[in-house]
Design a protein around this motif. Structure first.
Motif: not given
Length: 635
Positions: A567-570, A588-591
């Motif tokens: 997982v690449l979490l931005d 996955v782009r997330a806050g």
């Protein structure tokens, strides 16, 4: 390959049931007893005493019933060995927690995997059933924790222990959602893992004891290019890789002539599941911190853990310095994954062979009560003597479901890989059974190895990826062997005065927050950090299961790993908008509204460890793609 069939008939054994005097009487039964939870199995039932003897109804097929129920759930993936040739990508020897966790990881990645298990049926014993916080986190990544929690034994919400000292370990500073050990019988862990692995396409072949490795020589473990061939009964299995998960007395390790250096055991103890028909006030009614459960009295030390109803897990040993078992130091199978010590007939619930006789209102077994080594069966008289010493003569043994011997032997392979053969779990390392480390160490081996082996088979593994399994997991096991050896000294029930003084000092130190945090991280596995290249402080670590807000809605970090992908979490918009992540890496782009991840973006391996992190777009542009190629995939 489509397979079918149910488990074979349970092996005839013996269980110990209570005679009218409350002492153990040997009776015939078919198979091992099922667990204490009535919803999960059956028990041999004792009818009303007629005359002076209790009549025991035979528990015919109890273990077989459990196995057949499991087979009906997992469908055609479980079968008995029936001859022929089977080709597979990976053959796993041993259907314990390590082997089944690895089978699940490989099947999740689309690998054709076959598990070879020598036993016809699963051993129903509570042994090795403690899930530590880090293992719980890993299981959560794959959606495996919830079905296990439904089977957990009642336990007070209290931390783990170090050397059985009376200060609970506090895991909350490690920011985990699973701060306490979870008590689940090992056979139930195996059942869930097998069910889920087979549902994903893994195959389990029971009654398949490996008897030959014709394509694997001692000097050249991969003499046949690209394959390893083993024989299990009438079945020949050809695999591209073989993983030995077959326990402390590994057959595969012996075939390869691999040394297993370390220290032999210095004592023997017994682990048994028993039924108590009467208990004294000294018998605990609920499981809690181990320091509240352990006792020493008379010639014994021991611990009773209530499992449910009249069923208890009983661990005990002798403190008599003249005890021949302590003096010989014969090695047994501490926390062995598959089966139990030979002296317990592999956990089949058998009692000592020999005739019984009545004397002064009690039943005895002719012959010696005292064991003479690892091969000796565990007798009802032996268990009763320990119960009476520790919990009083009013505590009555009503039945023995299974029993095994173990020791505090400490050993570790120098190599975890020899060509196309790899080792995991107790086949690679054994240690004193303190702190519930063995099962957890093996499952974590499986999570580390699974994705690496799958990438290697698919041809897109970075150079040295499969070898990094040994590079990372050998030090992790060595650390466990180191601290369990230290605990062994502190936990010695027959400790000399200077060790007692040291124990007092360590107990005081454990009340200091920093010391407690350090030991809690060590015992739980939460502090484990792999030595990976990179300057960012998160690299090599696990990260907490934080709450996230994604374009698809709220989730948790653990919810991103169900596919088994990296997982690449931005978290801060630092990953370029036009980046196309390679197959097997989910962007996955997330806050992260509550914080908890001190980075702009993190790259997490399939086992949840950070292999790259950055705080700004420039670092991301300069190093991200290289990190993916170096750590995860060349695809």
């Amino acid at each position: 390959m489509t397979t079918s069939g149910t488990a074979g008939d349970a092996e005839p054994g013996k269980t110990a049931e209570a005679g009218p005097g409350g002492t153990a009487e040997v009776s015939d039964a078919q198979g091992t007893e099922a667990e204490g939870n009535d919803a999960q199995g059956t028990e041999a039932q004792v009818t009303e005493a007629r005359g002076n003897e209790a009549q025991v109804t035979e528990a015919r097929g109890n273990q077989a019933q459990v196995t057949e129920a499991g087979a009906s759930v997992v469908g055609a993936g479980v079968r008995n060995a029936s001859g022929g040739v089977i080709e597979t990508e990976v053959a796993i020897v041993g259907a314990g927690p390590t082997g089944l966790a690895l089978a699940h990881e490989l099947a999740l990645a689309g690998v054709d995997v076959l598990v070879l298990e020598k036993l016809q049926e699963r051993v129903v014993q509570t042994k090795g059933g403690g899930i530590q916080p880090r293992t719980a986190e890993l299981l959560q990544l794959r959606g495996l924790l919830e079905p296990l929690l439904t089977r957990a034994m009642p336990r007070d919400p209290v931390g783990g222990h170090f050397a059985m000292l009376p200060v609970p370990l506090d895991c909350t500073p490690w920011h985990t959602r699973q701060p306490y050990p979870i008590g689940i019988p090992q056979w139930e862990i195996e059942e869930v893992l097998e069910e889920r692995a087979v549902a994903r396409g893994a195959r389990v072949l029971r009654g398949a004891e490996v008897t030959d490795m014709s394509a694997v020589g001692r000097a050249a473990p991969c003499t046949e290019p690209g394959t390893v061939t083993v024989t299990a009964g009438d079945t020949q299995v050809k695999a591209r890789y073989l993983v030995a998960c077959d326990g402390g007395h590994s057959t595969i390790r012996r075939f390869l002539g691999m040394p297993f250096p370390g220290r032999a055991g210095t004592y023997q103890a017994v682990l048994t599941d028993v039924r108590l028909t009467a208990v004294s006030s000294l018998v605990p009614q609920r499981s809690g911190h181990i320091s509240t459960l352990t006792r020493r009295a008379g010639r014994h030390w021991g611990m009773l853990v209530p499992i449910g109803g009249e069923r208890y897990r009983f661990t005990f040993g002798r403190v008599d310095p003249a005890d021949p078992d302590r003096a010989t130091g014969q090695e047994a199978d501490p926390e062995r994954e598959r089966g139990t010590g030979r002296g317990a007939d592999r956990g089949s619930g058998r009692e000592a062979a020999g005739s019984t006789r009545k004397k002064a209102g009690r039943t005895t077994v002719r012959g010696t009560v005292r064991p003479t080594g690892r091969e000796a069966p565990v007798t009802g008289d032996e268990i009763t003597a320990a119960l009476h010493d520790l919990y009083g003569t009013e505590t009555e043994l009503g039945g023995v479901y299974n029993a095994s011997r173990f020791s505090d032997a400490t050993r570790q392979l120098e190599q975890y890989r020899v060509g196309r053969v790899l080792f995991a779990g107790d086949a690679a390392h054994i240690h004193p059974p303190l702190g519930g480390q063995g099962l957890n160490l093996g499952i974590q081996d499986a999570f580390n190895l699974g994705w690496k082996l799958a990438a290697t088979l698919r041809g897109h593994a970075p150079k040295g990826l499969l070898d990094s399994y040994e590079t990372e997991r050998h030090p992790a096991a060595a650390s466990v062997l180191h601290h369990t050896s230290a605990q062994r000294v502190l936990a010695n029930p027959d400790a000399p005065a200077d060790v007692v003084a040291l124990r007092d000092i360590v107990t005081d130190l454990m009340r200091l927050p920093d010391t407690n945090r350090h030991l809690a991280g060590l015992m739980s596995g939460l502090s484990l950090r792999y030595e990976l290249p990179g300057a960012h402080p998160l690299i090599g670590q696990r990260v907490p299961d934080v709450d996230l807000v994604t374009p698809d809605g709220p989730t948790r970090l653990s919810g991103l790993f169900g596919t088994g992908h990296a997982v690449l979490l931005d978290l801060a918009g630092v990953v370029p908008a036009d980046l196309k992540s390679p197959q097997g890496v989910d962007l996955v782009r997330a806050g992260c509204p509550d914080g908890g991840l001190d980075a702009g973006a993190v790259l997490l391996r399939p086992d949840g460890y950070v292999c790259w992190a950055a705080d700004d777009p420039a670092s991301c542009r300069d190093t991200l793609l290289a990190a993916i190629r170096d750590h995860l995939t060349t695809a």
